[in-house]
Structure formats: C-alpha cells, structure tokens
Motif scaffolding. Structure first.
Motif, PDB file in Angstrom:
ATOM      1  N   TYR A 290      74.095  85.319 126.534  1.00  0.00           N
ATOM      2  CA  TYR A 290      73.455  84.561 125.458  1.00  0.00           C
ATOM      3  C   TYR A 290      73.001  83.197 125.966  1.00  0.00           C
ATOM      4  O   TYR A 290      71.925  82.729 125.616  1.00  0.00           O
ATOM      5  CB  TYR A 290      74.407  84.384 124.274  1.00  0.00           C
ATOM      6  CG  TYR A 290      73.764  83.609 123.140  1.00  0.00           C
ATOM      7  CD1 TYR A 290      72.947  84.253 122.231  1.00  0.00           C
ATOM      8  CD2 TYR A 290      73.965  82.240 122.994  1.00  0.00           C
ATOM      9  CE1 TYR A 290      72.345  83.548 121.203  1.00  0.00           C
ATOM     10  CE2 TYR A 290      73.360  81.526 121.975  1.00  0.00           C
ATOM     11  CZ  TYR A 290      72.557  82.198 121.069  1.00  0.00           C
ATOM     12  OH  TYR A 290      71.951  81.490 120.068  1.00  0.00           O
TER      13      TYR A 290
ATOM     14  N   LEU B 111      72.104  82.462 128.953  1.00  0.00           N
ATOM     15  CA  LEU B 111      71.017  82.610 129.921  1.00  0.00           C
ATOM     16  C   LEU B 111      69.723  83.148 129.310  1.00  0.00           C
ATOM     17  O   LEU B 111      68.655  82.970 129.886  1.00  0.00           O
ATOM     18  CB  LEU B 111      71.454  83.545 131.055  1.00  0.00           C
ATOM     19  CG  LEU B 111      72.598  83.030 131.929  1.00  0.00           C
ATOM     20  CD1 LEU B 111      73.010  84.106 132.926  1.00  0.00           C
ATOM     21  CD2 LEU B 111      72.198  81.757 132.641  1.00  0.00           C
ATOM     22  N   MET B 112      69.819  83.802 128.163  1.00  0.00           N
ATOM     23  CA  MET B 112      68.628  84.401 127.546  1.00  0.00           C
ATOM     24  C   MET B 112      67.674  83.332 127.028  1.00  0.00           C
ATOM     25  O   MET B 112      68.113  82.328 126.464  1.00  0.00           O
ATOM     26  CB  MET B 112      69.024  85.323 126.395  1.00  0.00           C
ATOM     27  CG  MET B 112      69.635  86.616 126.839  1.00  0.00           C
ATOM     28  SD  MET B 112      70.011  87.702 125.472  1.00  0.00           S
ATOM     29  CE  MET B 112      68.414  87.964 124.763  1.00  0.00           C
ATOM     30  N   PRO B 113      66.391  83.559 127.189  1.00  0.00           N
ATOM     31  CA  PRO B 113      65.423  82.578 126.682  1.00  0.00           C
ATOM     32  C   PRO B 113      65.261  82.629 125.163  1.00  0.00           C
ATOM     33  O   PRO B 113      64.768  81.693 124.560  1.00  0.00           O
ATOM     34  CB  PRO B 113      64.122  82.976 127.384  1.00  0.00           C
ATOM     35  CG  PRO B 113      64.287  84.403 127.745  1.00  0.00           C
ATOM     36  CD  PRO B 113      65.764  84.609 127.959  1.00  0.00           C
ATOM     37  N   ILE B 114      65.683  83.727 124.523  1.00  0.00           N
ATOM     38  CA  ILE B 114      65.575  83.853 123.066  1.00  0.00           C
ATOM     39  C   ILE B 114      66.934  83.524 122.450  1.00  0.00           C
ATOM     40  O   ILE B 114      67.926  84.170 122.753  1.00  0.00           O
ATOM     41  CB  ILE B 114      65.146  85.274 122.672  1.00  0.00           C
ATOM     42  CG1 ILE B 114      63.806  85.611 123.308  1.00  0.00           C
ATOM     43  CG2 ILE B 114      65.082  85.419 121.163  1.00  0.00           C
ATOM     44  CD1 ILE B 114      63.392  87.058 123.168  1.00  0.00           C
ATOM     45  N   ASP B 115      66.985  82.505 121.594  1.00  0.00           N
ATOM     46  CA  ASP B 115      68.228  82.060 120.963  1.00  0.00           C
ATOM     47  C   ASP B 115      68.057  81.996 119.459  1.00  0.00           C
ATOM     48  O   ASP B 115      66.950  82.087 118.934  1.00  0.00           O
ATOM     49  CB  ASP B 115      68.588  80.640 121.430  1.00  0.00           C
ATOM     50  CG  ASP B 115      68.965  80.582 122.895  1.00  0.00           C
ATOM     51  OD1 ASP B 115      69.416  81.597 123.424  1.00  0.00           O
ATOM     52  OD2 ASP B 115      68.809  79.504 123.482  1.00  0.00           O
TER      53      ASP B 115
ATOM     54  N   PRO C  56      66.164  77.496 119.207  1.00  0.00           N
ATOM     55  CA  PRO C  56      65.483  77.334 120.500  1.00  0.00           C
ATOM     56  C   PRO C  56      65.954  76.091 121.255  1.00  0.00           C
ATOM     57  O   PRO C  56      66.282  75.069 120.664  1.00  0.00           O
ATOM     58  CB  PRO C  56      64.012  77.189 120.112  1.00  0.00           C
ATOM     59  CG  PRO C  56      63.906  77.638 118.706  1.00  0.00           C
ATOM     60  CD  PRO C  56      65.256  77.494 118.088  1.00  0.00           C
ATOM     61  N   ASP C  57      65.959  76.206 122.587  1.00  0.00           N
ATOM     62  CA  ASP C  57      66.386  75.098 123.431  1.00  0.00           C
ATOM     63  C   ASP C  57      65.365  73.963 123.455  1.00  0.00           C
ATOM     64  O   ASP C  57      65.635  72.896 123.995  1.00  0.00           O
ATOM     65  CB  ASP C  57      66.648  75.588 124.862  1.00  0.00           C
ATOM     66  CG  ASP C  57      67.873  76.487 124.928  1.00  0.00           C
ATOM     67  OD1 ASP C  57      68.698  76.417 124.004  1.00  0.00           O
ATOM     68  OD2 ASP C  57      67.998  77.241 125.900  1.00  0.00           O
ATOM     69  N   ILE C  58      64.192  74.194 122.894  1.00  0.00           N
ATOM     70  CA  ILE C  58      63.162  73.158 122.843  1.00  0.00           C
ATOM     71  C   ILE C  58      63.609  71.997 121.942  1.00  0.00           C
ATOM     72  O   ILE C  58      63.287  70.848 122.197  1.00  0.00           O
ATOM     73  CB  ILE C  58      61.825  73.750 122.348  1.00  0.00           C
ATOM     74  CG1 ILE C  58      61.329  74.788 123.346  1.00  0.00           C
ATOM     75  CG2 ILE C  58      60.792  72.669 122.123  1.00  0.00           C
ATOM     76  CD1 ILE C  58      60.144  75.595 122.876  1.00  0.00           C
TER      77      ILE C  58
ATOM     78  N   ASP D 221      74.123  77.091 122.421  1.00  0.00           N
ATOM     79  CA  ASP D 221      74.480  77.876 123.605  1.00  0.00           C
ATOM     80  C   ASP D 221      75.896  77.560 124.070  1.00  0.00           C
ATOM     81  O   ASP D 221      76.680  78.453 124.380  1.00  0.00           O
ATOM     82  CB  ASP D 221      73.509  77.594 124.756  1.00  0.00           C
ATOM     83  CG  ASP D 221      72.115  78.120 124.489  1.00  0.00           C
ATOM     84  OD1 ASP D 221      71.955  78.934 123.554  1.00  0.00           O
ATOM     85  OD2 ASP D 221      71.191  77.716 125.213  1.00  0.00           O
TER      86      ASP D 221
END
Length: 73
Positions: free
Chosen positions: A22, A24-28, A31-33, A42
């Motif tokens: 989870y 490492l995945m780009p979809i959360d 969002p990490d933005i 995360d």
C-alpha cells in the motif's frame, strides 16, 4: 527473524506485505500530491500493519526470545 519463522501465520505475513505494498502503490485513498495528508495515510497504514503483525506473532517472539537466552555448550 519472525517474518520467516515456520510458525508465523499467513495472515501476519500478508498484513506486513499489504502494508508495504500500500505504501509503494501510486494509487491511494488519499493521494500523495496533497501536502502532508497524503504521506500520513501511507505511514498510518504501515504503522497499523506493524502493530497487527506484532500482536499476531507475540507467542512466536516469546518462544524465539527464550531460545536465544539459552546457553549452548
């Protein structure tokens, strides 16, 4: 190492793997933005995965600790 011990339940191993994947995945979920909030979700998932793993492997860790304190002659 407890993660690779033969008595460690599959659920405990899957919990750690899921937490790491989870992170490492780009979809959360968040969002990490988004500053700070995206990274906090995360880290919280990983923290919960570690706590659950430690609770599921409490007896195995005690058993391994007992063996490491034994004196081998």
């Amino acid at each position: 190492m407890v993660l690779f011990h033969r008595k460690t339940p599959f659920g405990a191993k899957a919990t750690i793997a899921g937490g790491v994947l989870y992170g490492l995945m780009p979809i959360d979920l968040i969002p990490d933005i988004l500053p700070l909030i995206g990274i906090v979700d995360d880290s919280m998932v990983l923290l919960v995965a570690i706590v659950v793993f430690l609770r599921l492997t409490k007896t195995i860790r005690r058993e391994m600790e007992g063996k490491s304190n034994a004196i081998d002659v």
